[in-house]
Design a protein around this motif. Structure first.
Motif, PDB file in Angstrom:
ATOM      1  N   GLU A 130      -6.399  -6.776  -3.674  1.00 18.23           N
ATOM      2  CA  GLU A 130      -5.687  -5.503  -3.766  1.00 18.23           C
ATOM      3  C   GLU A 130      -4.912  -5.442  -5.073  1.00 18.23           C
ATOM      4  O   GLU A 130      -4.814  -6.442  -5.800  1.00 18.23           O
ATOM      5  CB  GLU A 130      -4.744  -5.320  -2.570  1.00 18.23           C
ATOM      6  CG  GLU A 130      -3.694  -6.410  -2.453  1.00 18.23           C
ATOM      7  CD  GLU A 130      -2.854  -6.273  -1.181  1.00 18.23           C
ATOM      8  OE1 GLU A 130      -3.206  -5.459  -0.299  1.00 18.23           O
ATOM      9  OE2 GLU A 130      -1.840  -6.982  -1.081  1.00 18.23           O
ATOM     10  N   LYS A 147      -1.655  -1.082  -3.533  1.00 16.88           N
ATOM     11  CA  LYS A 147      -2.828  -0.232  -3.324  1.00 16.88           C
ATOM     12  C   LYS A 147      -3.989  -1.094  -2.820  1.00 16.88           C
ATOM     13  O   LYS A 147      -4.449  -2.006  -3.514  1.00 16.88           O
ATOM     14  CB  LYS A 147      -3.251   0.453  -4.627  1.00 16.88           C
ATOM     15  CG  LYS A 147      -2.248   1.481  -5.158  1.00 16.88           C
ATOM     16  CD  LYS A 147      -2.261   2.753  -4.350  1.00 16.88           C
ATOM     17  CE  LYS A 147      -1.274   3.769  -4.897  1.00 16.88           C
ATOM     18  NZ  LYS A 147      -1.242   5.006  -4.096  1.00 16.88           N
ATOM     19  N   GLN A 151      -7.530   2.482   0.182  1.00 20.33           N
ATOM     20  CA  GLN A 151      -6.780   3.623  -0.340  1.00 20.33           C
ATOM     21  C   GLN A 151      -7.433   4.176  -1.610  1.00 20.33           C
ATOM     22  O   GLN A 151      -7.615   5.388  -1.757  1.00 20.33           O
ATOM     23  CB  GLN A 151      -5.340   3.210  -0.657  1.00 20.33           C
ATOM     24  CG  GLN A 151      -4.470   2.958   0.552  1.00 20.33           C
ATOM     25  CD  GLN A 151      -3.149   2.320   0.142  1.00 20.33           C
ATOM     26  OE1 GLN A 151      -3.014   1.103   0.107  1.00 20.33           O
ATOM     27  NE2 GLN A 151      -2.186   3.149  -0.184  1.00 20.33           N
ATOM     28  N   LEU A 152      -7.760   3.279  -2.542  1.00 21.36           N
ATOM     29  CA  LEU A 152      -8.368   3.698  -3.803  1.00 21.36           C
ATOM     30  C   LEU A 152      -9.756   4.300  -3.559  1.00 21.36           C
ATOM     31  O   LEU A 152     -10.144   5.271  -4.210  1.00 21.36           O
ATOM     32  CB  LEU A 152      -8.454   2.514  -4.767  1.00 21.36           C
ATOM     33  CG  LEU A 152      -7.100   1.944  -5.218  1.00 21.36           C
ATOM     34  CD1 LEU A 152      -7.282   0.600  -5.909  1.00 21.36           C
ATOM     35  CD2 LEU A 152      -6.378   2.922  -6.133  1.00 21.36           C
ATOM     36  N   ILE A 181      -1.891   4.429 -12.899  1.00 26.60           N
ATOM     37  CA  ILE A 181      -2.753   4.864 -11.796  1.00 26.60           C
ATOM     38  C   ILE A 181      -3.714   5.977 -12.212  1.00 26.60           C
ATOM     39  O   ILE A 181      -4.874   5.977 -11.811  1.00 26.60           O
ATOM     40  CB  ILE A 181      -1.901   5.287 -10.568  1.00 26.60           C
ATOM     41  CG1 ILE A 181      -2.793   5.552  -9.346  1.00 26.60           C
ATOM     42  CG2 ILE A 181      -1.023   6.501 -10.883  1.00 26.60           C
ATOM     43  CD1 ILE A 181      -3.399   4.326  -8.752  1.00 26.60           C
ATOM     44  N   GLY A 280      -0.676   8.765  -5.048  1.00 24.16           N
ATOM     45  CA  GLY A 280      -2.004   9.140  -5.514  1.00 24.16           C
ATOM     46  C   GLY A 280      -2.042  10.641  -5.758  1.00 24.16           C
ATOM     47  O   GLY A 280      -1.006  11.314  -5.797  1.00 24.16           O
ATOM     48  N   TYR A 317      -4.312   8.285   1.144  1.00 31.04           N
ATOM     49  CA  TYR A 317      -4.064   7.405  -0.004  1.00 31.04           C
ATOM     50  C   TYR A 317      -2.802   6.551   0.182  1.00 31.04           C
ATOM     51  O   TYR A 317      -2.519   5.674  -0.630  1.00 31.04           O
ATOM     52  CB  TYR A 317      -3.894   8.208  -1.292  1.00 31.04           C
ATOM     53  CG  TYR A 317      -4.925   9.283  -1.536  1.00 31.04           C
ATOM     54  CD1 TYR A 317      -6.216   9.182  -1.024  1.00 31.04           C
ATOM     55  CD2 TYR A 317      -4.608  10.400  -2.282  1.00 31.04           C
ATOM     56  CE1 TYR A 317      -7.155  10.174  -1.251  1.00 31.04           C
ATOM     57  CE2 TYR A 317      -5.548  11.403  -2.526  1.00 31.04           C
ATOM     58  CZ  TYR A 317      -6.815  11.282  -2.002  1.00 31.04           C
ATOM     59  OH  TYR A 317      -7.741  12.269  -2.229  1.00 31.04           O
ATOM     60  N   GLU A 319      -0.140   3.918   2.252  1.00 26.59           N
ATOM     61  CA  GLU A 319      -0.279   2.699   3.049  1.00 26.59           C
ATOM     62  C   GLU A 319      -0.257   3.030   4.547  1.00 26.59           C
ATOM     63  O   GLU A 319      -1.014   2.470   5.330  1.00 26.59           O
ATOM     64  CB  GLU A 319       0.848   1.721   2.692  1.00 26.59           C
ATOM     65  CG  GLU A 319       0.499   0.285   2.978  1.00 26.59           C
ATOM     66  CD  GLU A 319       1.408  -0.695   2.262  1.00 26.59           C
ATOM     67  OE1 GLU A 319       1.271  -1.896   2.540  1.00 26.59           O
ATOM     68  OE2 GLU A 319       2.256  -0.277   1.461  1.00 26.59           O
TER      69      GLU A 319
END
Length: 456
Positions: A130, A147, A151-152, A181, A280, A317, A319
């Motif tokens: 991660e 991240k 999520q990505l 990001i 994000g 996006y 957590e």
């Protein structure tokens, strides 16, 4: 288009995929696979879990990133490699994967174009690592933002679903850094997963952009409001014969004037992305008229906080995607999918699209031996910039009297450069005997701005 990034990371690039290019070289998939496999073996052999990753060239950065994630490592992305930044993050990483050493006593694996590893297959991984990025918290301390690949992947898949129809089979060029990001997603992860080659260098000059537009038929430009605002002037506000297939802008709202000027030069209005490191991408827009509303991305749900009008979101996006996250921007809610931005609710500001904590800057100013106290304020005219109001020690006052304001400015700016990039430093400096306060002993922004506007 779901799991676009996740599937790509597990399988690797196809044999025909071109990873990156520059004016004298290309990175085909077989060479990229060899680099990733070589770095993966080295990382896998090391017990260190947290690896700081930094590289100027995007292809080297991408190879290090993929190798680290496939090796199950935690990848630490600093905003820059300035000594003060690395020092602040010193306890956050165990080893370094970079194109040059960034600190003295750490395990170090170099990223270099001079290393040519033998052909190898894409590494297989049962457990992906991660990323951790850092952003300025309201206290001034760097705030870690974790991240996961899930999520990505959700964000990359959404970008492809939302914009793929507007993108021909194009290449990607960028004026922004992949260490943040926005650049990470738009220049590295999304192009890799969607089989779009990217320029391995960061474009710094309009002439370089014009060069690539002249020799390549389809280019997607990843840029920022500050850079796009300056571009029409460099192009003499003339319609260009070659223009990008699509232009993205993020880091702050683009002014309507800048959007209009870009359209005059390139026959299209940039697509703006609104979001942050923590959240994000939240929404997007094209300013065909002034103050165009923002359209929320499909995996994002929004509402408005009743107490202060803050934007609140639920997002895949985040957590914890089932909880509401309160943002630091107040909004006017139009409907369930659209809103207009009003103003920031914290002391984090954007200068040249770089997120700056005014608290952090004030703390660093106060640590200088010539400084007693300091206040930082944002000016919007003649352009957006920071101003600093500083009260000096006796030594500082003596230097001001004998060598002048420029000498004092330069001393203090050098101190700020340990943690801040030069383009973000205050442009106006005032050295009063006391910092303005109201009757309650509080600093009022309007008073600070009035002092900064006064001529010396």
């Amino acid at each position: 288009m779901d799991n676009l990034l996740l599937n790509w990371l597990k399988q690797g690039p196809n044999t025909q995929q071109l990873i990156s290019f520059n004016h004298h070289d290309i990175m085909p998939s077989n060479r990229f696979c060899a680099q990733v496999a070589y770095l993966y073996q080295q990382l896998h052999a090391q017990p260190a879990q947290r690896w700081l990753l930094a590289a100027k060239q995007s292809d080297l950065f991408a190879a290090g990133l993929c190798a680290g994630l496939l090796a199950g490592k935690t990848i630490i992305l600093p905003a820059n490699t300035q000594a003060g930044t690395i020092s602040e993050l010193n306890h956050q990483f165990d080893a370094v994967l970079a194109d040059e050493p960034v600190c003295e006593v750490r395990t170090f694996i170099p990223l270099s174009t001079e290393i040519t590893p033998p052909a190898a297959k894409w590494p297989k991984s049962d457990h992906l690592g991660e990323l951790i990025l850092f952003t300025s918290g309201s206290s001034g301390e760097p705030k870690a933002v974790r991240k996961t690949i899930a999520q990505l992947d959700a964000e990359v898949s959404t970008l492809e679903r939302t914009f793929a129809e507007q993108l021909p089979h194009c290449s990607v060029v960028s004026t922004v850094s992949h260490q943040h990001i926005y650049g990470l997603l738009f220049k590295i992860l999304w192009p890799l997963a969607a089989n779009r080659p990217f320029l391995s260098e960061q474009i710094e000059y309009p002439e370089t952009l014009s060069y690539y537009l002249a020799i390549m038929p389809n280019l997607c430009l990843i840029s920022s409001p500050a850079q796009l605002s300056r571009l029409p002037g460099a192009l003499e506000n003339q319609l260009q014969h070659r223009h990008p297939s699509l232009i993205f802008s993020s880091g702050g709202p683009l002014s309507f004037q800048a959007a209009t000027d870009i359209e005059q030069c390139y026959r299209q209005v940039p697509i703006e992305i609104f979001g942050s490191t923590e959240t994000g991408g939240i929404a997007y827009r094209r300013q065909h008229k002034a103050n165009e509303p923002w359209q929320v991305f499909s995996p994002v749900t929004i509402k408005q906080a009743p107490d202060d009008g803050a934007l609140c979101i639920q997002s895949a996006y985040l957590e914890q995607d089932n909880q509401w996250h309160k943002c630091d921007d107040s909004i006017e809610l139009i409907n369930a999918q659209q809103f207009t931005l009003l103003n920031r609710l914290d002391r984090i500001v954007k200068v040249e699209e770089k997120r700056i904590s005014m608290v952090q800057m004030e703390q660093l100013l106060r640590s200088h031996p010539l400084v007693v106290d300091a206040a930082v304020a944002m000016l919007t005219k003649p352009r957006q910039m920071l101003g600093a109001i500083v009260t000096l020690t006796d030594e500082g006052k003596a230097l001001l009297a004998t060598e002048g304001k420029l000498a004092v400015n330069n001393r203090i700016k050098k101190h700020l450069l340990s943690q801040f990039e030069r383009v973000t430093l205050p442009r106006r400096w005032r050295y009063p005997d006391a910092i303005p306060q109201n009757s309650e002993g509080k600093r009022v922004q309007s008073d600070l701005i009035s002092l900064l506007k006064k001529h010396d």
